[in-house]
Structure formats: structure tokens, C-alpha cells
Design a protein around this motif. Structure first.
Motif, PDB file in Angstrom:
ATOM      1  N   ALA A 257     -10.922   4.235  94.226  1.00 40.77           N
ATOM      2  CA  ALA A 257      -9.491   3.967  94.170  1.00 40.77           C
ATOM      3  C   ALA A 257      -8.710   5.273  94.043  1.00 40.77           C
ATOM      4  O   ALA A 257      -7.719   5.496  94.733  1.00 40.77           O
ATOM      5  N   VAL A 258      -9.199   6.148  93.177  1.00 36.67           N
ATOM      6  CA  VAL A 258      -8.557   7.455  93.006  1.00 36.67           C
ATOM      7  C   VAL A 258      -8.574   8.221  94.321  1.00 36.67           C
ATOM      8  O   VAL A 258      -7.609   8.828  94.747  1.00 36.67           O
ATOM      9  N   ASN A 259      -9.728   8.132  94.999  1.00 34.90           N
ATOM     10  CA  ASN A 259      -9.864   8.850  96.255  1.00 34.90           C
ATOM     11  C   ASN A 259      -8.895   8.350  97.316  1.00 34.90           C
ATOM     12  O   ASN A 259      -8.327   9.145  98.062  1.00 34.90           O
ATOM     13  N   VAL A 260      -8.719   7.020  97.360  1.00 28.95           N
ATOM     14  CA  VAL A 260      -7.772   6.471  98.331  1.00 28.95           C
ATOM     15  C   VAL A 260      -6.380   7.013  98.048  1.00 28.95           C
ATOM     16  O   VAL A 260      -5.674   7.459  98.967  1.00 28.95           O
ATOM     17  N   ALA A 261      -6.006   7.025  96.760  1.00 24.43           N
ATOM     18  CA  ALA A 261      -4.670   7.518  96.412  1.00 24.43           C
ATOM     19  C   ALA A 261      -4.518   8.971  96.824  1.00 24.43           C
ATOM     20  O   ALA A 261      -3.501   9.358  97.426  1.00 24.43           O
ATOM     21  N   SER A 262      -5.523   9.782  96.539  1.00 27.88           N
ATOM     22  CA  SER A 262      -5.381  11.205  96.858  1.00 27.88           C
ATOM     23  C   SER A 262      -5.469  11.428  98.366  1.00 27.88           C
ATOM     24  O   SER A 262      -4.801  12.299  98.910  1.00 27.88           O
TER      25      SER A 262
END
Lengths: 356, 245, 287
Positions: free
Chosen positions: A5-10
Motif C-alpha cells: 500500500a505504501v509503495n502504491v502511494a509513493s
């Protein structure tokens, strides 16, 4: 499972221009109406024409900011290189009878040559002297076009282009013109982004902050400034060619110092020296100018009392006033707005936290 | 020492994002000469410009019992300050007489005193100040501060810099004469002059106050002078007559 | 011969207009580092105010006085309202004047239309007189006379008054003026008042010269005003006076003896050439 999820945001934060570009590419297929913003649905020729103009001016402002915001050079002659692209291509079409592509190539080349020649001369001056020499050269170009030597430029009337390829003429092909404008914007954004992040771009930043310090480091600012000037001039000439297609001809208004001033206004409106600011400023300015003009001709304004109706009938008046307000209230332009809002909410929430 | 006329605390100056002063403290006594010393680039001129509000500053500058940070330069100067800047600040295109006239604040300017100390200025009254020698320009700059008898503090930034020895003496005499009536904050590299004029001294280093005390005491201490001022010479030379350049 | 006389007088008349625009521009830039893009707007305000008053049977001299007064007030309002709050931010000050320079002509054309309005020229100034065989329009002399009066007044002001002394000193070193206890901001308002008055006067006289007023007049005269200011050396009124004579004459002669338009072009080329040979202008004063 939190990590992806963090990766998608970044990823989104880094790559959002890609989906944005996809949306822009697909716009001609949209029948979505945007009442108030555009007259017809997005995909209608009228709307596409306006959107394409917005993109062209957004790109032009981005190129101009290479001088103003990135290198700290105040040029009052940027219109000249834009007009060189338009008029040279147009002359190649109408006078030399060349096909569109060779004409466009020569038009672009004339912009490059002109920017190299005049840039190498004007950059011998700095500060206000540079501004004045560039203004002088552009004014010379403007006079030349308007006085119509030998009847080739069309003078005040402008010069309609002939011999354009069929797929780029006519209302039914507006989508093609829109895509060309979008391609021009992408080329401009990528080349500005790429050069600004290159070693040359870092020297530009140094020149903008303090030219003397760059000299102390043993670098000659002149060459670096010339690169910026020629690149900006080239991008402007390319924009001139695209503009020729969009409007079907060349108009003397694009040669004037007012045209350069309007680029300056767009850049400051959007936020000079920022990645997206000049684009936002160019789009906003162009859109507002056209919307305000059509608003002025509509019945909504005609019914107002004259104290309101008279100033509202002049887009330039509203834009001038808006510009002054931005200079005062928004020193970073529209692009600086999110940061300001964030700073305000932070500064408001902090004392509350301290009290608690 | 009685209550200081000028009292600077924690003066900080940031120019173009760079901290030039980190916190300078200094007091100027209500009488005599207070010397402001330090190596080149230590922040002496910035301190003076900060006191006058010629650069954006923060901290506290109390003059005559009033806080002056927040005042404009001209408001502060009108409370009775004469300023001799480092580059002399003489208006080159104006005549000598015009340079002096511009500085007039009193109803009765002391031209007699100025012309007595610097007779050359009377002879050259109609000459453009830009055509004067460096020494003559310095006379104009000092003359401007002596013109107003209402001045209660003179701030002089390296008034002898780059001057011929004869002119240095002339300037020293003028400062000595002025100091009898008005306290002076003197930035100076010429230690002989400091010894001759100054009672107190303040040393700045790297944008901070590094030392404050009687001037004679510091100059007598060769070790301390060397570390604070970078005067790399033998003690006897530094204490001998005319020891400094 | 008669053609040369006519060209000389007309060139000087045009130069007089340029001088009225440039003297204020030059003082404002010299003292404040502000390139005043609203100067053309001030000219237009003066032109329209004069035209309005003259069309309401004020009589030309009174109308000119009225126009000049309106322009002066507008200029002072500009300095106090827009320029002063941006003190110490010269870049924003210039941008604010760009905004005003866009908005005011647009407002004028919103109120009175974008087309040129015929200027009611009084009979006494409409005629011609014979000088060395040339038939010269009287209004050229009015322009030259007005410019000479303004030049003389400016020289007296700068040379003989305390305020003039402050302005001259401020052009050299603004900070040092404040360090002498002088509120230099009052001088800012003053040069804006003077510049606005001269520009508005130029506007009223331009109506006489061109026979009409239109919203773009100010902008085109402003460009040549800039040329004159830079040629003469920024901040120098005498330099501007010399440069405006050169520019006016070159423009008229080149326009007459070659194709029309080449005069404007040669002025611009002359400026570029001068700056490349002498980057500081004629008087050697470029900030």
C-alpha cells in the motif's frame, strides 16, 4: 500487507503524470460536458481547440520560465522566437511553396539560428541591459512584420497558411491538432525537466542565485546562459509552428512585446521556477482569456449595470487586476498554494497541540 | 561604567540565507571611544550595518534607553547618530558642498568646526566629490557627522583604511576632537590609532562577541591580541610607538 | 531644404514626446530600480482625461492642465497603493506595474472603446506657419516648448532644491541617504508624481500631435521611452534629453528617406549597437 500500500502511494506520487497524460490523450473521445468551464462537451471541436491553445501556452510559459525562473534571465523578447517559428514556416509554405514538414523544419531552424545569433549578442549584457536589448531585437522583428516589406508578411492582416496537409486542416480534424499540441507540451516538459536536473541545470541555478559565485568557481556563465537562451528560443519556435497549425496562419499580435509580457504574467501567475507552475499559469491565463471574452459577448454580462458591465467586458482588465492580486497575495503563484495551505494548517494545529 | 548609550544584545544578521552574525553583544559608553575589533571577515561591518538597520537584523539594539530594532534607519539616525561607512558613502556626482548640505539636520550646522578641521573642504566646496582623493573623500564623510551638533553618537567604520599616513594623522585628530564631545564606536584595524583613542574595546570573531574589556589591557597582552586579532608580530613591536601600519 | 526643416521640427516634436515619457521613467528607475511598465498607462490616463475635458468645452490649455493633474494623482496613487507596500521587493514592484500596464488600457477601451477618438484641436494650434520655406504645423512647436519647459524645471528642481538633492543622491546610493537620516520613501512618491505629471502631459500633447487618442498610444510611446532612457543612461535626465533628440530625428529622417517603418527599425538597431559598444549608455550610468 501494509508495505505494498505504501509503495502504491509513493509510486503514484512519483508517476502520477503518466495516468494524467493518458487521460489527456483520451480526452478527444470524451463527450463529457463541463458546463461553465467549456461551451460544448470535451470532445467537441470548439472545446478541443481551446484545450489545445491552453496546452500550447502552458508549454510556452514553461519554456520561458527556463530563462526567468531557472536561470534568472529577464528577457522581453521571447515573442520573437515564437513568431520566427510561425512566420518562417508560413513563408516557406506560402512563398517558397514547400510542403508542410520541410517548411516546419526550416521554421524551427530559423528560430534556433535567430536565438543563437541574438542570444550570443544580448547575453553580453546583464540585468536590465539584457532585458532592454532583447526588447529592442523583438521590437525590430515586430516592426518588420507589421510594416510588411515586399508584401510577404501580410502586415496587420496576418498571413493565412496554405498547403497544409489535409489531416491537419478543418474542424473535423481538431483532435489531431490537439494531440500535436499535447505532444509539444510533453516535449517541452521533458526537455526542461531533463536539462534542469542535469549538471547544466545546476549551473543555471547557481547563476540565478549569484552569478559572481559561479564565476569564482571558474565557470563562465555566458556559455551556460546561451544554452538556456537557445533552448528556450527553440522551444518557442516549435510552439510557433504548432500555433500556426492551430490557428491556420500567423498574426502580428504574436510578435509584440505585449505577447512576451503575457508569457511573463502566465509564469508569475502559476509560480516561477517550479515544475508545474508555468504550465498551470499558461493554461489558466489562456482559458480565462477565452472564457472571459465569450462571457463578455454573452447576455449574462449585457444585463449588468454599467459599473460592472464595462470592466467585465475586458478580459485583459480582469487578468491585469488578477495578476496584481497574485503578485501581492500569492508570491509563489498558484503552484505555491498547496504549500501555503499546508503551512497554515500546520501552524494552526501546532499551538493547539501545545495547549493540549 | 555608567549606563551605556548603545547596548546591543544577541544581534543576528542573515543575508541571502547565510548567517553572518550569530549573536553579537556590545556596549558603547556614554563618553569616549569604544573600539570594535576583529580579523577580516569577522563581522565588524555587518555589526555596524545591523545596528543601523541597513541589513535585516534580529536581537536587541537599545539606544538611549529605547529599543530600535523595528525602527527604520532614518528614524534611528534622526535620534542623533552620525555614520561614516566603510566605503565612505560619499556621493560622487554631488559637489562637496552638496554632500555636506545633504547631511544637515540641525538648524545651525557646525560648518566652522568642519572647515577648521578640514580646510581643504572649503576650498573644494564646488568640486564633484567623485574627483577627490581618498583622503579628501574621508574628510567629507567625517565632516558630515561633525556638522550636526545634535549628534550623540558617531559610528565610524575603518575611517583610516587605505589612507596616506599624513591623512591618517589628520583623521585621527578630527576623531580625537569629536570624541571630546560625542562618544564614538570605532571599527579600526590600525591598532596604533586604537591605542591612542579607545578606552574600551569589543572583539568579534566568526560573527560572535569574543572579548570585551579595556583596550589598553588587550593590546598589552601579546598572546591575546594574537589569538583574537591575528596580529602576528612580536610584543615589543606591537607596543612600540606607531607599531601598527 | 524645406523638407529637411520640416523633418527636423517634426523629429524634435516627436523627441519632445519621448523626453516627457523618458524623464520620469529615468528618474523612477534611477532612484527606485523600478522599471515602470505602468508609465504608458499613466500617459493614456492623461491623454483620455485631456480629451474628455477638451470635449466638454474646457478649452485646450485648461483641459491639458486637468489631464496632467489627473495623471499626477493616478501616479501618486500607484506609488502609495501598489509600489510602497512592496518596498524592498523590486521584482514584485515591476510585476505590479506590468499588471497595471495591462489593466488600465483595457479599462480605457472598455469605457471609451478600442477605436481612436478624434482629438478636438483648437483652431490656434491646428494651423501651420512658414519657416525657411517649410510649412510647419504649430503643434510641433507646442510640444518642443513643453519639453523644454519640463527640462528646465527638472534641472532647477534637481539642482537647486533640497528634494532634488535627495533624489540625485538617492540615484547614486539609496541606503546612504537613509543613513543620513533622510526618509527616502518621500522622494519615491515625489519622483512618481513628477514622472506621472510628465507622462500625462505627454498624453495630452500626443493627442495634439496625432490628432486622436486611443488606448494603445501609451504602450507604443513607452517602448521608445525605454529606448531613450537606456540610451541616455538610467537615472540621467540630461542623457535622456540628448537621446530623445537623436531618436526623434533618426526616426523621422529614416522614415522619410527610406520605406516607412525603417525609422523605427533603425532606432532599435541603434540602441542595440550602442549598448554593445557602450553598455552604460551615453552618460555612462547603467545600474
Amino acid at each position: 500487507m501494509n508495505v505494498p500500500a505504501v509503495n502504491v502511494a509513493s509510486l503514484l506520487r512519483r508517476w502520477w503524470p503518466v495516468p494524467a497524460l493518458v487521460v489527456l490523450v483520451l480526452l478527444p473521445y470524451s463527450a463529457l460536458p463541463l458546463p461553465g468551464l467549456l461551451d460544448g462537451p470535451i470532445g467537441s471541436p470548439g472545446s478541443l481547440q481551446l484545450l489545445a491553445l491552453c496546452l500550447v501556452f502552458g508549454a510556452l510559459a514553461t519554456g520561458y520560465d527556463l530563462l526567468l525562473g531557472r536561470t534568472g534571465l529577464l528577457s522581453f523578447g521571447h515573442a520573437l522566437y515564437f513568431a520566427a517559428g510561425t512566420y518562417a514556416t508560413d513563408l516557406m509554405l506560402t512563398q517558397a511553396g514547400l510542403g508542410f514538414w520541410p517548411a516546419a523544419g526550416l521554421g524551427l531552424l530559423s528560430g534556433v539560428v535567430l536565438a543563437t545569433l541574438l542570444g550570443s549578442v544580448s547575453l553580453r549584457m546583464t540585468g536590465i541591459g539584457f532585458a532592454m536589448v532583447t526588447l529592442a531585437f523583438a521590437q525590430a522583428g515586430s516592426i518588420l512584420v507589421q510594416r510588411d516589406p515586399g508584401g510577404v508578411t501580410g502586415g496587420e492582416e496576418g498571413l493565412a497558411a496554405t498547403g497544409l496537409p489535409g489531416s491537419l486542416v478543418g474542424i473535423q480534424h481538431t483532435a489531431n491538432l490537439y494531440w500535436i499540441a499535447l505532444a509539444y507540451l510533453v516535449v517541452t516538459l521533458v526537455s526542461v525537466r531533463w536539462t534542469v536536473r542535469s549538471p547544466i541545470g545546476r549551473v543555471w541555478e547557481g547563476i540565478r542565485e549569484n552569478e559572481r559565485r559561479v564565476e569564482v568557481l571558474g565557470l563562465r556563465p555566458y556559455g551556460f546562459k546561451l544554452v538556456a537562451f537557445v533552448l528556450a528560443g527553440t522551444l518557442a519556435a516549435l510552439g510557433g509552428v504548432v500555433y500556426l497549425l492551430l490557428t491556420g496562419g500567423a498574426t502580428p499580435q504574436t510578435t509584440t512585446s505585449d505577447f512576451t509580457l503575457s508569457l511573463l504574467v502566465m509564469v508569475v501567475l502559476g509560480g516561477s521556477g517550479t515544475r508545474w507552475g508555468p504550465l498551470v499559469g499558461g493554461v489558466l491565463y489562456t482559458w480565462a482569456q477565452h472564457r472571459l471574452a465569450s462571457l463578455a459577448g454573452s447576455g449574462t454580462i449585457a444585463g449588468l449595470p454599467s459599473v460592472l458591465r464595462v470592466p467585465l467586458s475586458q478580459p485583459l482588465f480582469l487578468l491585469g487586476v488578477l495578476f496584481v492580486i497574485v503578485v501581492y497575495a500569492l508570491p509563489g503563484g498558484v503552484a505555491g498554494l498547496p504549500a501555503r495551505v499546508r503551512a497554515r494548517t500546520v501552524s494552526r494545529s501546532v499551538p493547539r497541540g501545545v495547549q493540549a | 561604567m555608567s549606563a551605556p548609550l548603545l547596548s546591543v544584545r544577541e544581534l543576528k544578521v542573515v543575508v541571502g540565507g547565510r548567517h553572518i552574525l550569530h549573536g553579537v553583544d556590545l556596549d558603547v559608553a556614554p563618553a569616549g571611544v569604544t573600539a570594535l575589533l576583529g580579523r577580516n571577515g569577522a563581522g565588524k561591518t555587518t555589526t555596524v550595518r545591523g545596528i543601523l538597520g541597513l541589513v535585516p537584523r534580529s536581537g536587541s539594539v537599545r539606544y538611549d534607553g529605547h529599543e530600535t530594532v523595528g525602527m527604520t534607519t532614518h528614524q534611528l539616525v534622526r535620534r542623533g547618530i552620525g555614520y561614516v561607512p566603510e566605503d565612505r558613502g560619499v556621493f560622487a556626482a554631488l559637489t562637496v558642498a552638496e554632500n555636506l548640505r545633504l547631511a544637515e539636520r540641525d538648524a545651525d550646522p557646525a560648518y566652522d568646526l568642519v572647515h577648521e578641521l578640514f580646510p581643504e573642504l572649503r576650498q573644494r566646496a564646488r568640486q564633484a566629490a567623485g574627483t577627490l582623493s581618498g583622503g579628501q573623500q574621508q574628510m567629507v564623510a567625517i565632516g558630515r557627522t561633525l556638522l550636526n551638533r545634535s549628534n550623540r553618537l558617531i559610528i565610524a567604520d575603518e575611517p583610516t583604511k587605505g589612507l596616506a599616513p599624513r591623512v591618517v594623522t589628520e583623521v585621527a585628530v578630527a576623531l580625537e576632537r569629536a570624541a571630546q564631545a560625542v562618544p564614538i564606536l570605532l571599527v579600526e584595524q590600525n591598532l596604533a590609532l586604537v591605542r591612542r583613542l579607545a578606552g574600551h574595546c569589543v572583539v568579534v570573531a566568526d560573527g560572535r562577541t569574543a572579548h570585551a574589556g579595556p583596550a589598553a589591557e588587550l593590546l598589552a597582552d601579546a598572546e591575546k591580541s594574537r589569538t583574537l586579532l591575528g596580529v602576528g608580530r612580536r610584543a615589543d613591536a606591537a607596543t612600540g610607538p606607531g607599531g601598527d601600519r | 531644404m524645406s523638407t529637411v526643416v520640416l523633418l527636423c521640427i517634426t523629429g524634435l516634436g516627436l523627441g519632445a514626446l519621448y523626453f516627457l515619457v523618458a524623464s520620469g521613467l529615468s528618474l523612477i528607475f534611477g532612484l527606485m530600480d523600478v522599471l515602470n511598465f505602468a508609465h504608458g498607462a499613466l500617459l493614456s490616463v492623461g491623454a483620455y482625461a485631456t480629451w474628455w475635458a477638451a470635449s466638454h468645452s474646457f478649452g485646450y490649455p485648461l483641459a491639458l492642465l486637468f489631464g496632467t493633474a489627473v495623471g499626477t494623482l493616478a501616479s501618486v496613487a500607484l506609488e502609495l497603493g501598489l509600489i510602497r507596500p512592496l518596498y524592498r521587493r523590486p521584482r514584485e514592484q515591476v510585476l505590479a506595474t506590468v499588471g497595471v500596464g495591462l489593466a488600465v488600457p483595457a479599462l480605457l477601451s472598455a469605457i471609451w472603446g478600442a477605436d481612436a477618438r478624434t482629438f478636438p484641436v483648437p483652431g490656434a494650434l491646428a494651423g501651420t506657419f512658414t519657416l525657411l520655406g517649410a510649412s510647419v504645423p504649430v503643434n510641433r512647436l507646442v510640444l518642443i516648448g513643453a519639453a523644454l519647459v519640463v527640462l528646465l524645471a527638472l534641472r532647477l528642481f534637481l539642482g537647486r532644491t533640497r528634494h532634488g538633492l535627495v533624489v540625485r543622491a538617492g540615484v547614486e546610493d539609496r541606503a546612504m541617504v537613509t543613513a543620513l537620516g533622510i526618509d527616502v520613501r518621500r522622494a519615491f512618491t515625489l519622483v512618481f508624481a513628477i514622472g506621472g505629471a510628465a507622462a500625462a502631459l505627454a498624453g495630452g500633447l500626443a493627442g495634439l500631435y496625432f490628432g486622436s487618442v486611443d488606448p494603445t498610444q501609451g504602450g507604443s510611446l513607452l517602448i521608445f521611452g525605454f529606448v531613450v532612457v537606456v540610451m541616455g543612461g538610467l537615472g540621467s535626465v540630461s542623457g535622456a534629453a540628448v537621446a530623445c533628440v537623436v531618436v526623434g530625428l533618426v526616426q523621422q529622417f529614416a522614415n522619410y528617406y527610406s520605406t516607412a517603418g525603417l525609422g523605427d527599425l533603425s532606432v532599435v538597431v541603434m540602441l542595440a549597437a550602442l549598448l554593445l559598444v557602450r553598455p552604460s549608455g551615453l552618460t555612462g550610468r547603467l545600474a
